[in-house]
Design a protein around this motif. Structure first.
Motif, PDB file in Angstrom:
ATOM      1  N   GLY A 126       0.830  -1.189   0.000  1.00 40.27           N
ATOM      2  CA  GLY A 126       0.000   0.000   0.000  1.00 40.27           C
ATOM      3  C   GLY A 126       0.866   1.241   0.000  1.00 40.27           C
ATOM      4  O   GLY A 126       2.067   1.168   0.265  1.00 40.27           O
ATOM      5  N   LYS A 127       0.278   2.369  -0.279  1.00 33.98           N
ATOM      6  CA  LYS A 127       1.027   3.619  -0.359  1.00 33.98           C
ATOM      7  C   LYS A 127       1.226   4.216   1.032  1.00 33.98           C
ATOM      8  O   LYS A 127       0.272   4.374   1.796  1.00 33.98           O
ATOM      9  N   ALA A 128       2.472   4.564   1.316  1.00 33.90           N
ATOM     10  CA  ALA A 128       2.804   5.183   2.604  1.00 33.90           C
ATOM     11  C   ALA A 128       3.813   6.306   2.370  1.00 33.90           C
ATOM     12  O   ALA A 128       4.650   6.222   1.474  1.00 33.90           O
ATOM     13  N   PRO A 129       3.770   7.358   3.181  1.00 35.39           N
ATOM     14  CA  PRO A 129       4.710   8.463   3.013  1.00 35.39           C
ATOM     15  C   PRO A 129       6.070   8.157   3.633  1.00 35.39           C
ATOM     16  O   PRO A 129       6.185   7.378   4.588  1.00 35.39           O
ATOM     17  N   ILE A 130       7.080   8.823   3.106  1.00 33.63           N
ATOM     18  CA  ILE A 130       8.379   8.889   3.769  1.00 33.63           C
ATOM     19  C   ILE A 130       8.778  10.358   3.817  1.00 33.63           C
ATOM     20  O   ILE A 130       8.590  11.104   2.842  1.00 33.63           O
ATOM     21  N   VAL A 131       9.271  10.797   4.979  1.00 30.91           N
ATOM     22  CA  VAL A 131       9.549  12.219   5.218  1.00 30.91           C
ATOM     23  C   VAL A 131      10.821  12.325   6.058  1.00 30.91           C
ATOM     24  O   VAL A 131      11.368  11.310   6.511  1.00 30.91           O
ATOM     25  N   ARG A 132      11.291  13.542   6.267  1.00 33.44           N
ATOM     26  CA  ARG A 132      12.350  13.732   7.258  1.00 33.44           C
ATOM     27  C   ARG A 132      11.789  13.378   8.639  1.00 33.44           C
ATOM     28  O   ARG A 132      10.625  13.678   8.944  1.00 33.44           O
ATOM     29  N   CYS A 133      12.593  12.750   9.446  1.00 30.43           N
ATOM     30  CA  CYS A 133      12.093  12.224  10.718  1.00 30.43           C
ATOM     31  C   CYS A 133      11.491  13.317  11.606  1.00 30.43           C
ATOM     32  O   CYS A 133      10.547  13.054  12.361  1.00 30.43           O
ATOM     33  N   ASP A 134      11.999  14.527  11.513  1.00 34.12           N
ATOM     34  CA  ASP A 134      11.450  15.630  12.315  1.00 34.12           C
ATOM     35  C   ASP A 134      10.018  15.978  11.906  1.00 34.12           C
ATOM     36  O   ASP A 134       9.303  16.659  12.664  1.00 34.12           O
ATOM     37  N   ASP A 135       9.592  15.525  10.705  1.00 37.48           N
ATOM     38  CA  ASP A 135       8.279  15.910  10.184  1.00 37.48           C
ATOM     39  C   ASP A 135       7.236  14.800  10.265  1.00 37.48           C
ATOM     40  O   ASP A 135       6.131  14.954   9.719  1.00 37.48           O
ATOM     41  N   VAL A 136       7.542  13.704  10.917  1.00 35.93           N
ATOM     42  CA  VAL A 136       6.608  12.579  10.950  1.00 35.93           C
ATOM     43  C   VAL A 136       5.246  12.992  11.498  1.00 35.93           C
ATOM     44  O   VAL A 136       4.196  12.655  10.934  1.00 35.93           O
ATOM     45  N   ALA A 137       5.231  13.728  12.586  1.00 36.41           N
ATOM     46  CA  ALA A 137       3.960  14.128  13.194  1.00 36.41           C
ATOM     47  C   ALA A 137       3.160  15.068  12.284  1.00 36.41           C
ATOM     48  O   ALA A 137       1.929  15.122  12.364  1.00 36.41           O
ATOM     49  N   LYS A 138       3.839  15.756  11.406  1.00 32.71           N
ATOM     50  CA  LYS A 138       3.205  16.747  10.532  1.00 32.71           C
ATOM     51  C   LYS A 138       2.431  16.097   9.384  1.00 32.71           C
ATOM     52  O   LYS A 138       1.459  16.673   8.885  1.00 32.71           O
ATOM     53  N   TYR A 139       2.861  14.899   8.960  1.00 31.75           N
ATOM     54  CA  TYR A 139       2.303  14.294   7.747  1.00 31.75           C
ATOM     55  C   TYR A 139       1.678  12.934   8.056  1.00 31.75           C
ATOM     56  O   TYR A 139       2.074  11.905   7.501  1.00 31.75           O
ATOM     57  N   GLN A 140       0.677  12.929   8.902  1.00 31.06           N
ATOM     58  CA  GLN A 140       0.069  11.688   9.358  1.00 31.06           C
ATOM     59  C   GLN A 140      -1.082  11.203   8.477  1.00 31.06           C
ATOM     60  O   GLN A 140      -1.557  10.086   8.666  1.00 31.06           O
ATOM     61  N   SER A 141      -1.520  12.005   7.532  1.00 40.05           N
ATOM     62  CA  SER A 141      -2.674  11.629   6.729  1.00 40.05           C
ATOM     63  C   SER A 141      -2.569  12.235   5.339  1.00 40.05           C
ATOM     64  O   SER A 141      -1.766  13.146   5.098  1.00 40.05           O
ATOM     65  N   THR A 142      -3.409  11.732   4.444  1.00 39.67           N
ATOM     66  CA  THR A 142      -3.479  12.315   3.105  1.00 39.67           C
ATOM     67  C   THR A 142      -3.855  13.783   3.184  1.00 39.67           C
ATOM     68  O   THR A 142      -3.295  14.634   2.471  1.00 39.67           O
ATOM     69  N   GLU A 143      -4.815  14.122   4.064  1.00 42.52           N
ATOM     70  CA  GLU A 143      -5.271  15.496   4.198  1.00 42.52           C
ATOM     71  C   GLU A 143      -4.132  16.408   4.669  1.00 42.52           C
ATOM     72  O   GLU A 143      -4.021  17.555   4.210  1.00 42.52           O
ATOM     73  N   ALA A 144      -3.308  15.896   5.574  1.00 42.66           N
ATOM     74  CA  ALA A 144      -2.203  16.707   6.086  1.00 42.66           C
ATOM     75  C   ALA A 144      -1.143  16.952   5.011  1.00 42.66           C
ATOM     76  O   ALA A 144      -0.516  18.022   4.980  1.00 42.66           O
ATOM     77  N   ILE A 145      -0.948  15.990   4.143  1.00 45.68           N
ATOM     78  CA  ILE A 145       0.028  16.146   3.059  1.00 45.68           C
ATOM     79  C   ILE A 145      -0.526  17.048   1.959  1.00 45.68           C
ATOM     80  O   ILE A 145       0.211  17.843   1.357  1.00 45.68           O
ATOM     81  N   ASN A 146      -1.812  16.960   1.705  1.00 45.67           N
ATOM     82  CA  ASN A 146      -2.435  17.633   0.572  1.00 45.67           C
ATOM     83  C   ASN A 146      -2.679  19.116   0.870  1.00 45.67           C
ATOM     84  O   ASN A 146      -3.814  19.595   0.906  1.00 45.67           O
ATOM     85  N   GLN A 147      -1.577  19.829   1.082  1.00 46.67           N
ATOM     86  CA  GLN A 147      -1.630  21.251   1.405  1.00 46.67           C
ATOM     87  C   GLN A 147      -0.725  22.035   0.449  1.00 46.67           C
ATOM     88  O   GLN A 147       0.304  21.511  -0.008  1.00 46.67           O
ATOM     89  N   PRO A 148      -1.072  23.276   0.140  1.00 44.26           N
ATOM     90  CA  PRO A 148      -0.300  24.036  -0.853  1.00 44.26           C
ATOM     91  C   PRO A 148       1.180  24.194  -0.528  1.00 44.26           C
ATOM     92  O   PRO A 148       1.999  24.341  -1.438  1.00 44.26           O
ATOM     93  N   ALA A 149       1.529  24.179   0.736  1.00 43.49           N
ATOM     94  CA  ALA A 149       2.933  24.384   1.105  1.00 43.49           C
ATOM     95  C   ALA A 149       3.767  23.102   1.023  1.00 43.49           C
ATOM     96  O   ALA A 149       4.998  23.159   1.103  1.00 43.49           O
ATOM     97  N   THR A 150       3.118  21.951   0.864  1.00 44.52           N
ATOM     98  CA  THR A 150       3.834  20.674   0.883  1.00 44.52           C
ATOM     99  C   THR A 150       4.442  20.386  -0.483  1.00 44.52           C
ATOM    100  O   THR A 150       3.761  20.431  -1.506  1.00 44.52           O
ATOM    101  N   ARG A 151       5.718  20.043  -0.485  1.00 43.14           N
ATOM    102  CA  ARG A 151       6.417  19.676  -1.722  1.00 43.14           C
ATOM    103  C   ARG A 151       6.470  18.154  -1.812  1.00 43.14           C
ATOM    104  O   ARG A 151       7.187  17.510  -1.048  1.00 43.14           O
ATOM    105  N   VAL A 152       5.709  17.605  -2.735  1.00 41.99           N
ATOM    106  CA  VAL A 152       5.623  16.156  -2.919  1.00 41.99           C
ATOM    107  C   VAL A 152       6.449  15.773  -4.137  1.00 41.99           C
ATOM    108  O   VAL A 152       6.212  16.278  -5.243  1.00 41.99           O
ATOM    109  N   VAL A 153       7.401  14.880  -3.974  1.00 41.42           N
ATOM    110  CA  VAL A 153       8.246  14.447  -5.087  1.00 41.42           C
ATOM    111  C   VAL A 153       7.815  13.049  -5.523  1.00 41.42           C
ATOM    112  O   VAL A 153       7.498  12.195  -4.685  1.00 41.42           O
TER     113      VAL A 153
END
Length: 262
Positions: A126-153
């Motif tokens: 299944g699809k899961a995010p990977i982030v810098r460890c300091d940001d784990v709490a920030k990106y806990q859901s699709t909704e949290a990632i799906n924000q204009p300031a988020t850079r998704v590669v």
């Protein structure tokens, strides 16, 4: 009523006979027989997707779970495994033109199913995010990632890009062509998040200190992996499914998986 019933039965009989004829014709020209005759199994693979298919720059050989499984399948057919490199955007076209099977950590999708058979699924993923460890709490859901300031590669052409385009349209989506080193974009703060298969992000977490997978055992989207096979070739699919069943039952699959997750 008798005549109508008899006509219906004749119609059913004709249909069954036609299906039997088609099945016989298909079986007589199966890719299974072709591989056995030529003693070569041509396998399409991307070479950019740890832990399934990977070839570093300058290396002659591929490594990974699907590479080892491909060699096992070829050996069961008394054949040599020949790996043909492709990329995700060309996967289906190259598979249909050049290969007997595609093995590269391929997600089972209905659009792909329209153009090819899949083997039985060999891994629930299944699809899961990977982030810098300091940001784990920030990106806990699709909704949290799906924000204009988020850079998704994302790497182009596969299900990672499709997931991002479908579910993260409000974020800044950045394409990066080389899936082998895409993780550095996050580590070096040029991107914030990548969403990929949970098995992959677990491995990349091990390989890149400072990067952390986010809830990989509770993925954002359900998924399965399978091998692409020629559409309509029932005999070849039955063989591959039986080989896969035996590989799992004997422990061969688990040994290959564990060895490539280190």
């Amino acid at each position: 009523m008798v005549m109508g019933s008899r006509a219906s039965l004749l119609g059913i009989g004709t249909a069954v006979a036609l299906l039997a004829t088609q099945a016989f014709a298909q079986e007589s020209t199966s890719r299974l027989d072709q591989v056995l005759e030529r003693k070569v199994l041509n396998i399409c693979t991307t070479g950019d997707y740890r832990p399934f298919s990977y070839r570093p720059d300058g290396a002659n050989d591929f490594v990974g779970i699907d590479i080892d499984l491909g060699r096992s399948l070829a050996k069961s057919l008394d054949s040599e495994a020949v790996f043909i490199q492709t990329k995700w955007s060309d996967l289906l076209a190259d598979f249909k033109a050049k290969c007997d099977v595609a093995m590269s950590g391929i997600s089972v999708t209905l659009p792909r199913q329209r153009e090819a058979f899949f083997s039985e699924g060999y891994l629930v993923n299944g699809k899961a995010p990977i982030v810098r460890c300091d940001d784990v709490a920030k990106y806990q859901s699709t909704e949290a990632i799906n924000q204009p300031a988020t850079r998704v590669v994302v790497n182009p052409g596969g299900t990672n890009e499709k997931f991002a385009r479908t579910n993260l349209a409000n974020a800044q989506i950045q394409l990066f062509p080389d899936n082998r080193v895409i993780w550095q974009e996050i580590a070096e703060n040029r991107a914030d998040v990548m969403v990929a298969e949970s098995v992959e992000v677990k491995l990349q977490e091990k390989l890149h200190p400072g990067l952390c997978a986010v809830n990989p055992d509770q993925p954002l989207q359900y998924g399965e992996m399978g091998f692409l096979l020629p559409r309509g070739d029932v005999a070849f699919k039955a063989y591959v499914d039986q080989w896969l069943h035996l590989a799992k039952s004997t422990g061969e699959f688990d040994r290959i998986f564990d060895a490539n997750m280190k």
